[in-house]
Design a protein around this motif. Structure first.
Motif: not given
Length: 359
Positions: A67-81
């Motif tokens: 879950i932490a990895q998925e959250f990190g991936t989503v957070q990175q994607r949001d940061q890129k967006l």
């Protein structure tokens, strides 16, 4: 005694004898065995519980990590967006600021040009073209006669619609690109579209929307096969991208004459008719002319304000009256020559009607 178990232990000094009943020994052995089984069961249960707890903890730990990895991936994607959005907004802001600055610079140049002599009129017109605004000094068409004040009967209205383009040049079609600014589908440049595109299959008939004379019949770059008809009174029509031209230059045509067939020649992305209506050489929106019918006679006048409709209608009205007067005179003269009784009264009436008309 049979139920006694005697155990002898000998040493150097003495020998000792111990007696133990078999029943007591059995109880002791059963108790020992039961205690052993109990210890084994407790040990197994402890081992199972420990292993289960360890596995459960590992499972939840893995889930938490996942879950932490998925959250990190989503957070990175949001940061890129967010970063991309901020970058685009900054770029658009810079472009808008640049355009505003360019517009301000051009307006400054325009103001400076207006203050100079007439020798700078060429540069002035160039600046106007860059700004996509009309010439402020361009004279506008004024009509001294209000169209609503001109009284037209049904014959006059029919004559007007026969001499000025009205109705659709194609019967079955699909509306395509309209009149005005657009991005050209082939050149991909912003340019002014001077007509209305009517999409239809190759070979679809094209009809003249008014009486006139064919002013041009040939090939022209961009238009492909092109027809131009001069209708008089300042009006002309153009028909582009044709497959066949059925009339030739100099030929007189009447409203409803089949003049050509739709094609795909010139700069075209598919079979269609490019239809233009022009007044004094300047393109006007052809849509109101196509929707102009006898049932809604004032339709085009209410939408196309740059044409002196009042003066045109009054001129056609006077021409119609003059034609009627000449026809009436010829009829009266022919009757007078035949010596019909009461002809003097008819001639007096004819003269009275003639004096009431001021061409």
């Amino acid at each position: 005694m049979r139920d006694l178990l005697t155990i002898s232990i000998s040493t150097v000094h003495e020998t000792r004898h111990f007696s133990l009943k078999f029943s007591t020994l059995k109880v002791a052995l059963y108790a020992t065995a039961l205690l052993g089984l109990l210890l084994i069961g407790l040990s197994s249960a402890s081992i199972w519980l420990w292993d289960h707890w360890a596995n459960s903890e590992s499972y939840f730990a893995r889930k938490v990590n996942h879950i932490a990895q998925e959250f990190g991936t989503v957070q990175q994607r949001d940061q890129k967006l967010i970063h991309t959005y901020e970058k685009v907004m900054n770029q658009q802001g810079q472009v808008l600021m640049s355009k505003d600055q360019d517009h301000a610079d051009l307006m400054d140049q325009l103001n400076q040009t207006l203050e100079t002599s007439t020798a700078w009129q060429g540069a002035y017109q160039t600046l106007l073209n860059k700004l996509d605004i009309p010439d402020l000094n361009e004279p506008k068409i004024t009509d001294p006669i209000a169209f609503s004040s001109v009284k037209l009967d049904s014959d006059m209205k029919v004559l007007m619609q026969n001499m000025i383009p009205s109705g659709f040049p194609v019967q079955d079609f699909r509306w395509s690109d309209g009149f005005g600014w657009r991005i050209h589908p082939i050149t991909h440049r912003r340019e002014f579209h001077k007509g209305q595109d009517l999409a239809a299959p190759v070979g679809t008939p094209v009809y003249a929307p008014a009486d006139g004379v064919v002013a041009f019949s040939g090939f022209e770059k961009g238009y492909g096969n092109l027809l131009e008809i001069d209708h008089g009174f300042g009006f002309s029509t153009r028909y582009g991208h044709l497959s066949k031209m059925l009339v030739s230059q100099g030929q007189v045509v009447t409203k409803g004459t089949k003049i050509a067939t739709i094609g795909d020649t010139g700069l075209s992305t598919g079979p269609h008719l490019h239809f233009e209506v022009r007044f004094l050489g300047e393109a006007v929106n052809p849509a109101p002319f196509m929707r102009w019918t006898r049932h809604d006679f004032n339709y085009v006048m209410s939408r196309e304000k740059q044409i002196p409709w009042g003066s045109l209608a009054e001129m056609l009205r006077l021409r119609t009256l003059m034609a009627r007067k000449q026809l009436y005179r010829s009829v009266v003269k022919s009757v007078a020559k035949s010596g019909a009784p009461g002809i003097s009264t008819l001639m007096d009436s004819s003269m009275a009607t003639s004096t009431s008309i001021k061409p």
